[in-house]
Design an enzyme around this catalytic site. Structure first.
Site, PDB file in Angstrom:
ATOM      1  N   LYS A  34       0.933  -1.175   0.129  1.00  0.00           N
ATOM      2  CA  LYS A  34      -0.236   0.172  -0.058  1.00  0.00           C
ATOM      3  C   LYS A  34       0.997   1.377   0.120  1.00  0.00           C
ATOM      4  O   LYS A  34       0.350   2.351   0.118  1.00  0.00           O
ATOM      5  CB  LYS A  34      -0.983   0.084   1.389  1.00  0.00           C
ATOM      6  CG  LYS A  34      -1.658  -1.101   1.468  1.00  0.00           C
ATOM      7  CD  LYS A  34      -2.951  -1.322   0.461  1.00  0.00           C
ATOM      8  CE  LYS A  34      -3.765  -2.422   0.791  1.00  0.00           C
ATOM      9  NZ  LYS A  34      -4.292  -2.798  -0.589  1.00  0.00           N
ATOM     10  N   CYS A  35       1.924   1.170  -0.119  1.00  0.00           N
ATOM     11  CA  CYS A  35       3.091   2.414  -0.210  1.00  0.00           C
ATOM     12  C   CYS A  35       3.136   2.882  -1.511  1.00  0.00           C
ATOM     13  O   CYS A  35       2.803   2.382  -2.597  1.00  0.00           O
ATOM     14  CB  CYS A  35       4.770   1.835   0.185  1.00  0.00           C
ATOM     15  SG  CYS A  35       5.705   2.777   0.217  1.00  0.00           S
ATOM     16  N   GLY A  36       3.461   4.078  -1.614  1.00  0.00           N
ATOM     17  CA  GLY A  36       3.489   5.121  -2.643  1.00  0.00           C
ATOM     18  C   GLY A  36       4.635   4.451  -3.605  1.00  0.00           C
ATOM     19  O   GLY A  36       4.669   4.738  -4.711  1.00  0.00           O
ATOM     20  N   ALA A  38       5.159   1.155  -4.018  1.00  0.00           N
ATOM     21  CA  ALA A  38       4.813  -0.034  -4.472  1.00  0.00           C
ATOM     22  C   ALA A  38       4.972  -0.361  -5.961  1.00  0.00           C
ATOM     23  O   ALA A  38       5.020  -1.403  -6.405  1.00  0.00           O
ATOM     24  CB  ALA A  38       3.449  -0.652  -4.030  1.00  0.00           C
TER      25      ALA A  38
END
Length: 164
Positions: A34-36, A38
C-alpha cells in the site's frame, strides 16, 4: 554470524535460512503493497527475471511499520503481490525492520550498510540492501532509488566471481 545463518520464514511460514542463496548476488528489500513506492515491485521483478540465470535474486520482506502500509496477513500480502504486481521473486513473512523487535536479518543489514549521514535505522518502505556473492552487504539504497537506478550496481557484482 553470517548472513546465511540468519533464520527467516517464507511468506508461507516455512522456517529456513538464507543459505540457499549463498553464492548469489542479492537485493533484499523491505516492501509494502500500500506504499506510494509499491510501483517498484514491477522494476524489482524485471531485475529478478533478467538476472536470475546469472545468480541474482530479489528477496522481499513485507513490513507494516511505516504508516501501516502493509496491513494484511502473510497470505494476503502474497496474494496482493502476485495479483497486483506480478511478483514471483521470493517473499518472506512480515518482519519488523526498526525498533526493539527488529528482525535479526535487518539488524545485520543496517549494521553493515548505514543510511544517509551514517544512520542505522531504516526510514521507510523499499529500502534496498545489495549483497555480493560472498554475503557481504555492500550498499544500501533508499526508497526513492528505483530498481532501474540500481541495475548497474547489480551488473558489476554479477561480473565478479565469489571469493569465498
Amino acid at each position: 554470524m553470517s548472513l546465511y545463518d540468519i533464520e527467516v520464514n517464507t511468506i508461507k511460514g516455512e522456517t529456513g535460512t538464507l543459505a540457499p542463496y549463498k553464492g548469489q548476488v542479492l537485493l533484499i528489500v523491505n516492501t509494502a503493497t500500500k506504499c506510494g513506492f509499491a510501483g517498484q515491485f514491477e522494476g524489482l521483478q524485471k531485475l529478478h527475471d533478467k538476472y536470475r540465470e546469472q545468480g541474482f535474486s530479489v528477496l522481499g520482506f513485507p513490513n507494516g511499520q511505516f504508516a501501516n502500509q502493509e496491513p494484511g496477513s502473510n497470505s494476503e500480502v502474497a496474494e496482493a503481490c502476485k495479483i497486483n504486481f506480478g511478483v514471483t521473486f521470493p517473499l518472506f513473512e512480515k518482519v519488523d525492520v526498526i525498533g526493539s523487535q527488529i528482525h535479526p536479518l535487518f539488524k545485520h543489514l543496517t549494521n553493515e550498510a548505514r543510511g544517509v549521514l551514517g544512520s542505522k535505522a531504516i526510514k521507510w518502505n523499499f529500502t534496498k540492501f545489495l549483497v555480493d556473492r560472498d554475503g557481504r552487504v555492500l550498499k544500501r539504497f533508499g526508497s526513492a532509488d528505483t530498481p532501474e537506478r540500481i541495475e548497474s550496481h547489480i551488473q558489476k557484482l554479477l561480473d565478479q566471481p565469489a571469493k569465498a
